[in-house]
Design a protein around this motif. Structure first.
Motif, PDB file in Angstrom:
ATOM      1  N   THR A 156     -42.484   5.727  10.413  1.00 27.45           N
ATOM      2  CA  THR A 156     -41.435   6.742  10.450  1.00 27.45           C
ATOM      3  C   THR A 156     -42.028   8.143  10.327  1.00 27.45           C
ATOM      4  O   THR A 156     -41.667   9.068  11.081  1.00 27.45           O
ATOM      5  N   ALA A 158     -42.292  11.161  13.362  1.00 20.21           N
ATOM      6  CA  ALA A 158     -41.806  12.539  13.194  1.00 20.21           C
ATOM      7  C   ALA A 158     -42.923  13.540  13.456  1.00 20.21           C
ATOM      8  O   ALA A 158     -42.710  14.586  14.084  1.00 20.21           O
ATOM      9  N   THR A 208     -42.930  16.241  16.647  1.00 19.97           N
ATOM     10  CA  THR A 208     -42.998  17.675  16.356  1.00 19.97           C
ATOM     11  C   THR A 208     -44.223  18.313  17.005  1.00 19.97           C
ATOM     12  O   THR A 208     -44.145  19.427  17.537  1.00 19.97           O
ATOM     13  N   THR A 251     -41.218  19.285   9.196  1.00 18.50           N
ATOM     14  CA  THR A 251     -40.459  18.141   9.715  1.00 18.50           C
ATOM     15  C   THR A 251     -40.653  16.905   8.845  1.00 18.50           C
ATOM     16  O   THR A 251     -39.674  16.246   8.465  1.00 18.50           O
ATOM     17  N   LEU A 311     -39.019  17.262   5.430  1.00 18.77           N
ATOM     18  CA  LEU A 311     -37.560  17.394   5.485  1.00 18.77           C
ATOM     19  C   LEU A 311     -36.890  16.095   5.924  1.00 18.77           C
ATOM     20  O   LEU A 311     -35.851  15.710   5.374  1.00 18.77           O
ATOM     21  N   GLU A 312     -37.500  15.404   6.888  1.00 19.91           N
ATOM     22  CA  GLU A 312     -36.828  14.271   7.524  1.00 19.91           C
ATOM     23  C   GLU A 312     -37.204  12.919   6.939  1.00 19.91           C
ATOM     24  O   GLU A 312     -36.472  11.946   7.130  1.00 19.91           O
ATOM     25  N   VAL A 313     -38.335  12.851   6.237  1.00 17.52           N
ATOM     26  CA  VAL A 313     -38.826  11.560   5.764  1.00 17.52           C
ATOM     27  C   VAL A 313     -39.039  11.625   4.253  1.00 17.52           C
ATOM     28  O   VAL A 313     -39.731  12.513   3.765  1.00 17.52           O
ATOM     29  N   SER A 328     -44.722  10.331   3.084  1.00 16.67           N
ATOM     30  CA  SER A 328     -44.491  11.598   3.777  1.00 16.67           C
ATOM     31  C   SER A 328     -44.962  12.776   2.935  1.00 16.67           C
ATOM     32  O   SER A 328     -45.459  13.767   3.468  1.00 16.67           O
TER      33      SER A 328
END
Length: 205
Positions: A45, A49, A53, A70, A73-75, A80
């Motif tokens: 995951t 990302a 990006t 990214t 923020l997203e993972v 991450s």
């Protein structure tokens, strides 16, 4: 190979994602021995990302900063956080559209330095640091100006470092609760991060 371009680096990330995806179940099985069993999914995951990006990037510093934003923020999760720390440290030490051998070494050194700010884990604690620290040390000490040779040295050291975790007792995270029972299994984070460095080298050869 005397220059690493932004496009070369995008290829390195893409090959890493492909190879990590192929070993996703393996990394989760390793994690299940002394962890949550979700490391394979977590790193796929995060790397997805990162690759998505990076595709928009045209210059090292901005691209690396966008990657950090990214992935953080997203993972969610430690995977991450640590990957974000790596790329943030790299972004502090890279600029322009091409890096020479010295620039590549500086970029990876910056990455390791920033990861060290996020974790107290050292080499020998049975974590991803057992792959990352040897990889960056080997990159730094490689006498060649050929970036392929530099990354090959990093890859070999990362793989050897991951394999060395087989005989280690875990000292960090949930895994440390298993004590002696953690011996006899390669650390999932070290395995996946060594795959990442091996992929970086593969992409340039």
């Amino acid at each position: 190979m005397t220059q690493l371009t932004v496009e070369d680096f995008k290829t390195m990330l893409s090959v890493a994602l492909k190879n990590i995806k192929e070993r996703e179940d393996e990394f989760s099985r390793l994690d299940a021995v002394i962890g949550d069993g979700d490391h394979g999914q977590a790193i796929v995951t995060a790397m997805t990302a990162i690759v998505n990006t990076a595709q928009k990037g045209t210059e090292f510093k901005a691209m690396l900063n966008d990657i950090v934003f990214t992935v953080m923020l997203e993972v969610s999760g430690s995977t991450s956080t640590l990957l974000g720390a790596l790329f943030l440290g790299m972004s502090d030490c890279a600029s322009g559209t091409e890096l020479d051998a010295a620039g590549v070494k500086t970029m990876f050194a910056g990455g390791l330095a920033n990861v060290r700010r996020q974790t107290k884990a050292q080499k020998g604690d049975k974590t991803m640091m057992d792959a990352l620290i040897p990889a960056v040390d080997a990159i730094q000490s490689c006498p060649s100006d050929d970036i392929r040779e530099i990354m090959n040295a990093g890859a070999e050291a990362a793989i050897a470092g991951a394999e060395s975790t087989l005989e280690m007792k875990a000292n960090f995270g949930r895994a440390r609760n298993y004590g002696e029972r953690s011996i006899g299994h390669i650390d999932s984070g070290a395995a996946s991060w060594s795959c990442m460095f091996a992929s970086f080298a593969e992409a340039l050869n």
